[in-house]
Design an enzyme around this catalytic site. Structure first.
Site, mmCIF file in Angstrom:
data_model
loop_
_atom_site.group_PDB
_atom_site.id
_atom_site.type_symbol
_atom_site.label_atom_id
_atom_site.label_comp_id
_atom_site.label_asym_id
_atom_site.label_seq_id
_atom_site.Cartn_x
_atom_site.Cartn_y
_atom_site.Cartn_z
ATOM 1 N N GLU A 138 33.727 -1.389 15.345
ATOM 2 C CA GLU A 138 33.713 -2.413 14.310
ATOM 3 C C GLU A 138 34.581 -3.558 14.812
ATOM 4 O O GLU A 138 35.114 -3.504 15.908
ATOM 5 C CB GLU A 138 34.206 -1.819 12.983
ATOM 6 C CG GLU A 138 33.285 -0.701 12.505
ATOM 7 C CD GLU A 138 33.502 -0.250 11.067
ATOM 8 O OE1 GLU A 138 34.089 -0.988 10.271
ATOM 9 O OE2 GLU A 138 33.069 0.865 10.745
ATOM 10 N N CYS A 196 46.373 5.400 11.955
ATOM 11 C CA CYS A 196 45.472 5.997 12.949
ATOM 12 C C CYS A 196 45.874 5.611 14.364
ATOM 13 O O CYS A 196 45.709 6.388 15.293
ATOM 14 C CB CYS A 196 44.035 5.594 12.667
ATOM 15 S SG CYS A 196 43.801 3.824 12.569
ATOM 16 N N ASN A 254 45.147 6.142 3.816
ATOM 17 C CA ASN A 254 46.221 5.352 4.452
ATOM 18 C C ASN A 254 45.806 3.889 4.433
ATOM 19 O O ASN A 254 44.670 3.571 4.781
ATOM 20 C CB ASN A 254 46.508 5.857 5.875
ATOM 21 C CG ASN A 254 45.408 5.551 6.855
ATOM 22 O OD1 ASN A 254 44.238 5.701 6.515
ATOM 23 N ND2 ASN A 254 45.749 5.135 8.045
ATOM 24 N N GLU A 304 35.184 5.921 12.464
ATOM 25 C CA GLU A 304 36.552 5.592 12.891
ATOM 26 C C GLU A 304 37.406 6.802 12.559
ATOM 27 O O GLU A 304 37.685 7.063 11.384
ATOM 28 C CB GLU A 304 37.046 4.351 12.142
ATOM 29 C CG GLU A 304 36.201 3.095 12.341
ATOM 30 C CD GLU A 304 36.336 2.495 13.727
ATOM 31 O OE1 GLU A 304 37.107 3.029 14.545
ATOM 32 O OE2 GLU A 304 35.634 1.505 14.003
HETATM 33 P P1 NAD Z 1 39.578 12.464 5.290
HETATM 34 O O1 NAD Z 1 38.604 12.665 6.388
HETATM 35 O O2 NAD Z 1 40.133 13.654 4.623
HETATM 36 O O3 NAD Z 1 38.936 11.598 4.114
HETATM 37 C C1 NAD Z 1 38.422 10.301 4.321
HETATM 38 C C2 NAD Z 1 37.385 10.002 3.257
HETATM 39 O O4 NAD Z 1 36.271 10.873 3.449
HETATM 40 C C3 NAD Z 1 37.859 10.228 1.831
HETATM 41 O O5 NAD Z 1 37.324 9.218 1.003
HETATM 42 C C4 NAD Z 1 37.251 11.567 1.481
HETATM 43 O O6 NAD Z 1 37.044 11.747 0.103
HETATM 44 C C5 NAD Z 1 35.929 11.499 2.223
HETATM 45 N N1 NAD Z 1 35.307 12.796 2.525
HETATM 46 C C6 NAD Z 1 35.911 13.991 2.753
HETATM 47 N N2 NAD Z 1 34.992 14.944 2.988
HETATM 48 C C7 NAD Z 1 33.773 14.347 2.924
HETATM 49 C C8 NAD Z 1 32.430 14.822 3.079
HETATM 50 N N3 NAD Z 1 32.158 16.077 3.365
HETATM 51 N N4 NAD Z 1 31.434 13.924 2.964
HETATM 52 C C9 NAD Z 1 31.694 12.627 2.686
HETATM 53 N N5 NAD Z 1 32.932 12.137 2.510
HETATM 54 C C10 NAD Z 1 33.966 12.988 2.627
HETATM 55 O O7 NAD Z 1 40.704 11.546 5.892
HETATM 56 P P2 NAD Z 1 42.090 11.120 5.217
HETATM 57 O O8 NAD Z 1 42.991 12.311 5.242
HETATM 58 O O9 NAD Z 1 41.812 10.419 3.943
HETATM 59 O O10 NAD Z 1 42.615 10.008 6.256
HETATM 60 C C11 NAD Z 1 43.407 10.285 7.348
HETATM 61 C C12 NAD Z 1 42.584 10.309 8.624
HETATM 62 O O11 NAD Z 1 41.911 9.073 8.802
HETATM 63 C C13 NAD Z 1 43.421 10.485 9.880
HETATM 64 O O12 NAD Z 1 42.794 11.398 10.738
HETATM 65 C C14 NAD Z 1 43.412 9.101 10.507
HETATM 66 O O13 NAD Z 1 43.627 9.045 11.893
HETATM 67 C C15 NAD Z 1 42.064 8.613 10.136
HETATM 68 N N6 NAD Z 1 42.012 7.158 10.223
HETATM 69 C C16 NAD Z 1 41.297 6.575 11.234
HETATM 70 C C17 NAD Z 1 41.245 5.193 11.358
HETATM 71 C C18 NAD Z 1 40.456 4.541 12.454
HETATM 72 O O14 NAD Z 1 40.135 3.374 12.309
HETATM 73 N N7 NAD Z 1 40.121 5.223 13.531
HETATM 74 C C19 NAD Z 1 41.924 4.396 10.427
HETATM 75 C C20 NAD Z 1 42.645 5.012 9.405
HETATM 76 C C21 NAD Z 1 42.668 6.393 9.315
#
Ligand code: NAD
Length: 484
Positions: free
Chosen positions: A455, A279, A147, A245
């Site tokens: 952050e 998020c 996102n 995050e």
């Molecule tokens: P995700 O956790 O599926 O993936 C995020 C990243 O992590 C991707 O690059 C993915 O390839 C990587 N990843 C996945 N499994 C991994 C592993 N085992 N080891 C290392 N890396 C791994 O998240 P998403 O679906 O891409 O994003 C949506 C989520 O992100 C939502 O829950 C949203 O709330 C959260 N988000 C949080 C913030 C914040 O600042 N708190 C901001 C934006 C999005």
């Protein structure tokens, strides 16, 4: 189209030649073949970043800041192209993607300023002077979600580079396109080769290899809470500095004395902008029962008029959800809301006239109770739940009735209550009578299952640096004479 890793200033395929395909959310057809990184590719990237570290980290802050400002210039010069790539790849409405590109440039400018104005502490007591020195932590691993990918990448890259770290970025596998614009930007800005590296790939492979790499002392992760938990466990044996995050299910509390017109505008924008894939989305609207019927009908009526359509059309307010898998997941929550007895007030399915693509009409559920999954779990799409409350205590209780604690929004004209509620709601960031407008100096992050660490501003630079203290005796410190 082919996208490759970027390691040591060179575009390169995976060591084993592995690739994966990415689709766009409007047609769901593959548009690019992307290098699928593994441990060998992460190793190469970390080696390049390690080699570049001494040169980059030793530069005067002013020189690094000049490079960062040039990166911002290069982003601004390409803002339209970045926004178009982002819109094509993620399905975000193009007008909102333009805003995100501008914010990315601002992140680099902001951290350029921060790094040259950074000061250290000193502590003087009668017999001793202690002063703090700050050193860049080393190679930082940056793992980002799909996102607003470009903006979130800049949010980590800017402070890491400003602090003097070199980096390996692992972009989300569903949205690698805008990151592929970064190598040209970095080169044009004069960033030395090896300081910035990209390894594309699947999280469980490329991401996991970065997490467990022994020469990566810092990992900044943004993504789902469950992924954060996996990463923390995998990183534990290596004792890395982690910034997490994670997800959210943020409440928007609307009291009866609120400016309702503004509260309605803000609540709708807070949950339906960025396709609801945000998020900090205010995905639970909690409303004083005295205004509840009126609020529900206003929200439903306005949501029904939100324009869903082609993300590249400037008139579009909600575009296409990022991926068919995510679309199916969001639809399954809409079904869960119906099954659990929530009252559907708007949306709930594919809008008319859009037979293909991951489109969902802005969806409003009313009479949602805290035991329902749609109240408790992060949906991450254009779906909002509305729940009535009686009095301040119940408002706070409902606000806190999820495992998340990222953001909260409070609408009231009673100043004392606004502060009271802000202090009682469990969230890392609270806005009073405002949607999510953020000063880059402020701490960003969540409590409970929404994250660990902060952050933003000085917090980011703290994360990417190691502070050390030097104690200097100003006279003859008393030393107990053992064995004398
Ligand atoms: P995700 O956790 O599926 O993936 C995020 C990243 O992590 C991707 O690059 C993915 O390839 C990587 N990843 C996945 N499994 C991994 C592993 N085992 N080891 C290392 N890396 C791994 O998240 P998403 O679906 O891409 O994003 C949506 C989520 O992100 C939502 O829950 C949203 O709330 C959260 N988000 C949080 C913030 C914040 O600042 N708190 C901001 C934006 C999005």
């Amino acid at each position: 189209m082919k996208l490759e890793h970027y390691i040591g200033g060179t575009h390169t395929p995976s060591a084993d030649g592995a690739t994966f395909e990415v689709t766009d959310p409007v047609t769901n057809r593959p548009y690019a073949t992307v290098a699928a990184g593994g441990a060998a590719d992460v190793d190469r990237a970390v080696a390049a970043a390690t080699e570049a570290f001494a040169g980059w980290s030793d530069l005067p802050a002013r020189v690094r800041a000049a490079v960062l400002n040039r990166i911002a210039d290069c982003i601004e010069a390409r803002a339209d192209a970045i926004a178009e790539s982002e819109t094509f790849d993620t399905g975000l409405p193009v007008t909102q993607a333009r805003g995100q590109a501008a914010r990315a440039a601002e992140n680099f400018r902001f951290f350029a300023d921060m790094t040259v104005t950074l000061h250290e502490d000193a502590f003087r007591s009668p017999g001793q002077l202690g002063y703090v020195i700050r050193r860049p932590a080393g190679v930082a691993g940056l793992i980002t979600p799909w996102n607003t990918p470009f903006m979130l990448e800049s949010w980590k890259l800017a402070p890491a580079l400003a602090a003097g770290c070199t980096v390996v970025l692992k972009p989300a596998e569903w949205t690698p396109l805008s990151a592929s614009l970064l190598p040209e930007i970095m080169t044009e800005a004069g960033l030395p080769d090896g300081v910035f590296n990209i390894v594309h790939g699947i999280g469980e492979q490329a991401g996991a290899a970065l997490v467990t790499h022994p020469a990566v002392p810092r990992l900044s992760f943004t993504g789902e809470t469950s992924t954060g938990q996996t990463i923390m466990a995998a990183a534990a044996p290596h004792l890395k500095g982690l910034s997490m995050e994670l997800g959210g299910k943020s409440p928007c509390l609307i009291f009866a004395d609120a400016d309702l017109d503004r509260a309605v505008d803000s609540a709708l924008f807070g949950v339906f902008s960025l396709n609801g894939e945000r998020c900090t989305a205010g995905s639970r609207i909690l409303a004083d029962r005295r205004i509840y019927p009126e609020l529900v009908s206003r929200l439903g009526e306005r949501a029904g008029r939100i324009r869903v359509g082609d993300p590249s059309d400037p008139a579009t307010e909600i575009g296409a959800l990022v991926h068919p898998e995510h679309y199916a997941r969001v639809l399954s929550y809409v079904q869960a809301g119906r099954d659990e007895g929530a009252r559907l007030v708007a949306g709930g399915g594919r809008p008319d006239g859009l037979p293909a693509g991951n489109y969902l009409a802005a969806t409003v559920f009313a009479d949602v109770t805290p035991d329902m999954r749609v109240f408790r779990e992060e949906i991450f799409g254009p779906v909002v739940c509305v729940t009535p409350f009686d009095g301040e205590a119940e408002a706070v209780e409902l606000a806190n009735a999820t495992r998340y604690g990222l953001a909260a929004y409070i609408w009231t004209s009673d100043l004392a209550r606004a502060h009271r509620v802000a202090h009682a709601v469990e969230s890392g960031m609270t806005w009073i009578n405002s949607h999510n407008v953020r000063d880059l100096r402020t701490p960003f992050g969540g409590v409970k299952a929404s994250g660990l660490g902060r952050e933003g501003g000085a917090h980011s630079l703290d994360f990417y640096t190691e502070t050390r203290i030097v104690h200097v005796a100003l006279g003859d410190t008393h030393v107990p004479r053992l064995g004398a």
